[in-house]
Design a protein around this motif. Structure first.
Motif, PDB file in Angstrom:
ATOM      1  N   UNK A  45      64.142  60.996  50.334  1.00  0.00           N
ATOM      2  CA  UNK A  45      62.840  61.457  49.830  1.00  0.00           C
ATOM      3  C   UNK A  45      61.797  60.332  49.804  1.00  0.00           C
ATOM      4  N   UNK A  46      62.265  59.079  49.851  1.00  0.00           N
ATOM      5  CA  UNK A  46      61.359  57.939  49.766  1.00  0.00           C
ATOM      6  C   UNK A  46      61.975  56.820  48.959  1.00  0.00           C
ATOM      7  N   UNK A  47      61.130  55.934  48.479  1.00  0.00           N
ATOM      8  CA  UNK A  47      61.632  54.769  47.742  1.00  0.00           C
ATOM      9  C   UNK A  47      60.664  54.408  46.624  1.00  0.00           C
ATOM     10  N   UNK A  48      61.222  53.785  45.572  1.00  0.00           N
ATOM     11  CA  UNK A  48      60.443  53.334  44.434  1.00  0.00           C
ATOM     12  C   UNK A  48      60.935  51.944  44.063  1.00  0.00           C
ATOM     13  N   UNK A  49      59.988  51.019  43.914  1.00  0.00           N
ATOM     14  CA  UNK A  49      60.356  49.658  43.545  1.00  0.00           C
ATOM     15  C   UNK A  49      59.340  49.045  42.602  1.00  0.00           C
ATOM     16  N   UNK A  50      59.729  47.905  42.021  1.00  0.00           N
ATOM     17  CA  UNK A  50      58.871  47.174  41.094  1.00  0.00           C
ATOM     18  C   UNK A  50      58.613  45.775  41.635  1.00  0.00           C
ATOM     19  N   UNK A  51      57.338  45.404  41.729  1.00  0.00           N
ATOM     20  CA  UNK A  51      56.987  44.030  42.089  1.00  0.00           C
ATOM     21  C   UNK A  51      57.404  43.158  40.907  1.00  0.00           C
ATOM     22  N   UNK A  52      58.178  42.110  41.175  1.00  0.00           N
ATOM     23  CA  UNK A  52      58.698  41.296  40.080  1.00  0.00           C
ATOM     24  C   UNK A  52      58.183  39.856  40.095  1.00  0.00           C
ATOM     25  N   UNK A  53      57.305  39.529  41.027  1.00  0.00           N
ATOM     26  CA  UNK A  53      56.799  38.143  41.083  1.00  0.00           C
ATOM     27  C   UNK A  53      55.277  38.067  40.974  1.00  0.00           C
ATOM     28  N   UNK A  54      54.661  39.062  40.363  1.00  0.00           N
ATOM     29  CA  UNK A  54      53.214  39.077  40.220  1.00  0.00           C
ATOM     30  C   UNK A  54      52.840  39.243  38.746  1.00  0.00           C
ATOM     31  N   UNK A  55      52.860  38.144  37.959  1.00  0.00           N
ATOM     32  CA  UNK A  55      52.526  38.254  36.543  1.00  0.00           C
ATOM     33  C   UNK A  55      51.046  38.561  36.337  1.00  0.00           C
ATOM     34  N   UNK A  56      50.749  39.271  35.277  1.00  0.00           N
ATOM     35  CA  UNK A  56      49.351  39.517  34.888  1.00  0.00           C
ATOM     36  C   UNK A  56      49.008  38.561  33.739  1.00  0.00           C
ATOM     37  N   UNK A  57      47.798  38.647  33.251  1.00  0.00           N
ATOM     38  CA  UNK A  57      47.398  37.831  32.099  1.00  0.00           C
ATOM     39  C   UNK A  57      47.910  38.411  30.782  1.00  0.00           C
ATOM     40  N   UNK A  58      48.454  39.602  30.835  1.00  0.00           N
ATOM     41  CA  UNK A  58      48.943  40.288  29.649  1.00  0.00           C
ATOM     42  C   UNK A  58      50.366  39.815  29.328  1.00  0.00           C
ATOM     43  N   UNK A  59      50.645  39.511  28.055  1.00  0.00           N
ATOM     44  CA  UNK A  59      52.006  39.151  27.653  1.00  0.00           C
ATOM     45  C   UNK A  59      52.679  40.359  27.015  1.00  0.00           C
ATOM     46  N   UNK A  60      53.990  40.258  26.838  1.00  0.00           N
ATOM     47  CA  UNK A  60      54.731  41.327  26.168  1.00  0.00           C
ATOM     48  C   UNK A  60      54.161  41.544  24.768  1.00  0.00           C
ATOM     49  N   UNK A  61      53.851  40.461  24.076  1.00  0.00           N
ATOM     50  CA  UNK A  61      53.256  40.557  22.733  1.00  0.00           C
ATOM     51  C   UNK A  61      51.943  41.341  22.780  1.00  0.00           C
ATOM     52  N   UNK A  62      51.079  41.036  23.752  1.00  0.00           N
ATOM     53  CA  UNK A  62      49.813  41.764  23.907  1.00  0.00           C
ATOM     54  C   UNK A  62      50.063  43.252  24.131  1.00  0.00           C
ATOM     55  N   UNK A  63      51.028  43.553  24.996  1.00  0.00           N
ATOM     56  CA  UNK A  63      51.335  44.952  25.316  1.00  0.00           C
ATOM     57  C   UNK A  63      51.829  45.691  24.075  1.00  0.00           C
TER      58      UNK A  63
END
Length: 197
Positions: A45-63
């Motif tokens: 049916x297709x594929x789904x993946x997560x980019x794992x080497x592109x950090x944003x300025x947002x931290x887990x604490x911020x989220x």
């Protein structure tokens, strides 16, 4: 995403689920150029993946604060971990790739890791009792039926086995090189041109 991963693979018969995709220089452009993608699901049916080497300025604490979760004082260093750009699809939706833990309401096991899309995993993180290893993304990368196979046949992606060490213990800056090293490839030797004998 479906609640279970189809192990039958894609229409080419090769299942790349739980592999890392490495964008080839000059072959992948836009949001996915120079990315390392953890491929969560790959079916006919297709594929789904997560980019794992592109950090944003947002931290887990911020989220956690943005989604109104109170932080425990014992949350530890995970609070400063970056939230990653997971891909250009549904960038307002969170995905948590983590070492297996707890019975979260929308988790699927992906070999040695789990993927959770429900808020309960972040509630545990906020209380200092979530998974010890995790990677949080906003958005995902998706391919329609046959699309990823076509891109691979055009030398746009290399694939390599994913390891928990790469997923959780390798810095974003070094992920591409560490993953390539598993194939015995020096990044300086890569070219976007395809060769034919």
């Amino acid at each position: 995403m479906s609640s279970s991963v189809n192990r039958s693979g894609s229409e080419s018969g090769v299942n790349l689920s739980r592999q890392l995709l490495l964008a080839m220089p000059g072959k992948v452009s836009g949001n996915l150029a120079n990315t390392v993608i953890y491929l969560c699901e790959h079916t006919d049916q297709g594929a789904l993946g997560l980019v794992i080497n592109r950090p944003t300025d947002l931290t887990v604490k911020d989220l956690l604060r943005r989604i109104d979760l109170d932080l425990s004082l014992e949350i530890g260093p995970i609070q400063d971990a970056p939230v990653h750009f997971g891909g250009p699809v549904q960038t307002d939706r969170g995905f948590v790739l983590h070492a297996p833990a707890g019975g979260y309401s929308s988790s699927i096991q992906l070999g040695e890791v789990a993927l959770t899309t429900s808020r309960d995993v972040l509630q545990d993180v906020a209380q200092g009792k979530g998974p010890e290893q995790l990677l949080v993304t906003l958005g995902y990368a998706g391919w329609g039926a046959g699309q990823l196979e076509s891109e691979i046949s055009q030398n746009a992606w290399l694939n390599v086995d994913a390891t928990n060490d790469i997923l959780f213990n390798t810095s974003c800056e070094n992920m591409y090189q560490v993953a390539l090293a598993q194939l015995g490839i020096d990044p300086l030797m890569l070219t976007g041109a395809a060769g034919h004998a």
